[in-house]
Structures are given as C-alpha cells and as structure tokens.
Design an enzyme around this catalytic site. Structure first.
Site, PDB file in Angstrom:
ATOM      1  N   GLY A  86      39.546  42.644  29.488  1.00  0.00           N
ATOM      2  CA  GLY A  86      40.833  43.064  30.036  1.00  0.00           C
ATOM      3  C   GLY A  86      41.957  42.563  29.151  1.00  0.00           C
ATOM      4  N   VAL A 128      47.576  39.314  33.168  1.00  0.00           N
ATOM      5  CA  VAL A 128      47.051  37.938  33.172  1.00  0.00           C
ATOM      6  C   VAL A 128      46.448  37.620  31.808  1.00  0.00           C
ATOM      7  CG1 VAL A 128      45.340  36.378  34.189  1.00  0.00           C
ATOM      8  CG2 VAL A 128      46.604  37.953  35.658  1.00  0.00           C
ATOM      9  N   ALA A 129      45.615  38.534  31.307  1.00  0.00           N
ATOM     10  CA  ALA A 129      44.914  38.279  30.041  1.00  0.00           C
ATOM     11  C   ALA A 129      45.892  38.009  28.909  1.00  0.00           C
ATOM     12  CB  ALA A 129      44.024  39.476  29.699  1.00  0.00           C
ATOM     13  N   LYS A 189      44.921  41.634  52.135  1.00  0.00           N
ATOM     14  CA  LYS A 189      45.009  42.403  50.892  1.00  0.00           C
ATOM     15  C   LYS A 189      45.102  43.878  51.279  1.00  0.00           C
ATOM     16  CE  LYS A 189      44.458  41.625  46.311  1.00  0.00           C
ATOM     17  NZ  LYS A 189      44.749  40.472  45.487  1.00  0.00           N
TER      18      LYS A 189
END
Ligand code: NAD
Length: 362
Positions: free
Chosen positions: A179, A183-184, A80
C-alpha cells in the site's frame, strides 16, 4: 449462517442499513460495543464484491474498534461504517450529506471519521448534517489522522524490533510495505529516516512511484509483495491478506502494519504466523494512533499531545509482546485479553447508577 446469528456471533449491539435511492446512498453502520463510551470509527467507501462482503467488513472493523479503544486507553466504544460505492467515481456532496443525516439519526451513539476511500472533504460534507463527525479540517478539527497513525505503527515496529532482535532500531532492516496510501506514505518517511531499506507496492503503481520519489524507497510489483525477502512485512492496504496462501510465502521475522484486520481468520492465521516463528504485532494496537487523533477532538485537539500519546504505542506493544512470551500465548490473545479485561471492569464501574430518580413525577 442467518443474519442475526452472524451479528450475534461477534457481539454487536446494533447494525443499521442506510438506503437512499435518490442520492444513491447504500451504507451500513455497525455499533459493536458502547461500554466505554459512544462508538467511534471511520466510514470506509469501497466497491465491494457483494453486499455480504460489505457487511462482513463493517462487522469485523467495528469489533476491531472496540478492542482498539479498550487496549489503547481511549474512552470510546467501537463502531464503523461502510458506504458501498467506488470512491474514485461515486462521490458527491448529496451522497455524503444523505449519509450524514443517517449518522445524525443515531444521536451520538455513533461518531464517524475518515477511513479508506474517504477524506477530510467528505467529513466536511457529513458535518453539514451532523455534529457527530471527527477528522474535519479547520480550527478544533484533527484533520487527516494518517500522520499520527503512521507514528504509532512506527513506534509499534520499534518495540517489535526490540523484542525480536534486542535493539529498538530499524537501521539496516529490509521492510516491505504493502500500500502506498496515506498511512504508508508517512510511515515510509519514518522508516527511511531511521535507516531502513524500504520496498513499496500499490495496485495503482503511480502511487507507489510517487511515495518512492519522496522517501527514497524502491517500488516493487504488487504481486511480489509477499515473496520479496525482508525482515519486516508491513501491510498498509486492505484487510484479510494474511491467509492460508500468503503466510507460507512470507520471508519476514515480523509483521507490523497499519491495515485493519490483517488476519483473514484471527485465531487460525495468528497461530500459523506463530508456528512459522513470525512475530505478529496486533494490527489494532499499532494502528490505534488514528483513533487517538480523532478521539482527542472531543477534549480540544492538540497535535503535539496526540503525537506523544501515539509514541506510547511502543510501551503498549511491548507489554503485549512480553505477556505473549511470558504466558506462551499468541500476541493477538494477549492483546484481546488486556482489552477484554478493561471492558469488563469498566462495564462493572458503569453499572453503578449515578442518575437522579424521578419519584411520582417530582
Ligand atoms: P488509503 O486509501 O490512503 O491507502 C490504501 C492504499 O492501499 C491505496 O493506495 C490502495 O490503492 C492500496 N491498495 C489496496 N489494495 C492493495 C493491494 N492488494 N496491494 C497494494 N496496495 C493496495 O488508506 P489509508 O488511510 O492509508 O489506510 C490504510 C490502512 O490502514 C487501511 O486498512 C485502514 O483501515 C488502516 N488504518 C488507517 C488509519 C488512518 O489514520 N488513515 C488509521 C487506522 C487504520
């Protein structure tokens, strides 16, 4: 703790500090483990409080990627990166191209992708300097991984509901989503379609309002997110939110969301949730759809195939919840054990020499 003690304590192979004052690039690339393959993981851009906070985030996120790949059956290692900067004001082509050069120096040991604060456009800038980037647009590119991640989280949530309440339906359940990002927004569409009542919050309220308008969710204040009464709490913002202060406030039966590293301290806070009778669906398991999506670019991207793979997160989650219940261990421990077993066995398999020896230059 000294720098190397921190790195060693999490078992990282390599940490690269990238600095280019001309373009303003300050980035950290962490390669955690390459037993299963090259390290793949997104690049996050965030305005960190300190360099130390950025390093800690990158170290934790990269370790999480190793476990995520291992548990979800993806043949990749864990890595990452973080770019230190404000994604709203500090982005430009030269910064991302300078970063792409840094990724290129690793010659494929690290493959990057999108994450919080980075987009398909940023990946395209990186692609101008290195081929070791996924999540790009156009032919063969997997593009935005969020729809697949969201489907995986939804599938993991269905499995959690089945284990908790005996039926894999979310109809009539109250779900609080923290959020209102990529994605949400996809996840909430699945949830409202499934008949759940959804409450959404974001630190940028206009984002929550937009998602609510599109999906039929209701907006709540970011400060009310932990105390609003609900059946499921779904963290889809940043990590480290489940801590000593927040866990006692939760009213839910299940925590299941897409955010990485939700538990501030993995063991301590998983234990606290367990003691409160709250089922924790391990974050890196239910959000592994994003990894499946970018990993599939390596073999030729096909979205329908990846969507089916993400639906398989239902079975992966259920297996973890069953092992946790049968052995009376934390869900995170059940999941880590499955990942560590796969890592150890494949490390053993990869230990068999398969190359061609060069004898006296022949
Ligand atoms: P995003 O940047 O699109 O969305 C994150 C949202 O959270 C933003 O709108 C931000 O304003 C909001 N936010 C930040 N702090 C908040 C707080 N305290 N309260 C409420 N809202 C807050 O990012 P995303 O791509 O949707 O990713 C969300 C999470 O899921 C991240 O933790 C990411 O690492 C993880 N994740 C994403 C993917 C993916 O496919 N995008 C895959 C795996 C994991």
């Amino acid at each position: 703790m000294e720098f190397f003690d921190v790195v060693n304590s999490m078992g990282h192979e390599q940490v690269v500090l990238c600095s280019d004052p001309v373009t303003g690039l300050r980035a950290i690339i962490c390669i955690h483990n390459t037993s299963l393959g090259p390290a793949l993981g997104g690049t996050r851009m965030w305005k960190y409080e300190s360099d130390q906070a950025a390093l800690t985030d990158a170290l934790r996120l990269s370790r999480g990627m190793t476990y995520k790949a291992a548990v979800s059956g993806v043949n990749l290692g864990g890595g990452k990166a973080v770019i230190l900067g404000d994604p709203r004001t500090d982005k430009n082509e030269t910064l991302f191209r300078a970063y792409g050069r840094m990724v290129e120096t690793l010659r494929g040991r690290y493959i990057t992708a999108e994450d919080v604060g980075t987009s398909v456009r940023d990946m395209e800038w990186i692609r101008m300097e290195t081929k070791y980037v996924t999540g790009v647009g156009g032919p063969g590119g997997s593009g935005d991984p969020s729809p697949v991640t969201a489907l995986g989280v939804f599938s993991g949530m269905l499995a959690s509901a089945k284990k908790m309440w005996g039926a894999d339906t979310l109809s009539g359940k109250k779900i609080v989503v923290q959020g209102a990002g990529n994605v949400a927004s996809y996840l909430i569409s699945h949830l409202t379609d499934a008949g759940a009542t959804v409450y959404v919050s974001d630190i940028y309220e206009e984002k929550a309002v937009n998602v609510a308008k599109k999906t039929g969710a209701s907006v709540i204040k970011a400060s009310d997110v932990f105390t609003t009464k609900c059946d499921i709490f779904s963290p889809n913002a940043l990590g480290g939110i489940l801590d000593d202060d927040v866990i006692p406030q939760l009213t839910c039966s299940i925590v299941c969301g897409g955010a990485n590293n939700q538990l501030k301290s993995e063991q301590k806070h998983a234990q606290m949730l367990h003691e409160r009778g709250i089922m924790y669906a391990p974050d890196y398991v239910v959000n592994s759809g994003g990894l499946m999506n970018v990993a599939s670019e390596v073999d030729g991207y096909e979205q329908s195939k990846v969507m089916r793979q993400a639906e398989g997160i239902y079975d992966i989650t259920m297996n973890i919840l069953n092992i946790s219940a049968d052995r009376n261990i934390l869900t995170i421990d059940a999941s880590n054990a499955i990942a560590e077993e796969r890592l150890a066995k494949l490390r053993h398999v990869h230990g068999t020499y398969v190359g061609s020896p060069t004898i006296r230059g022949v």
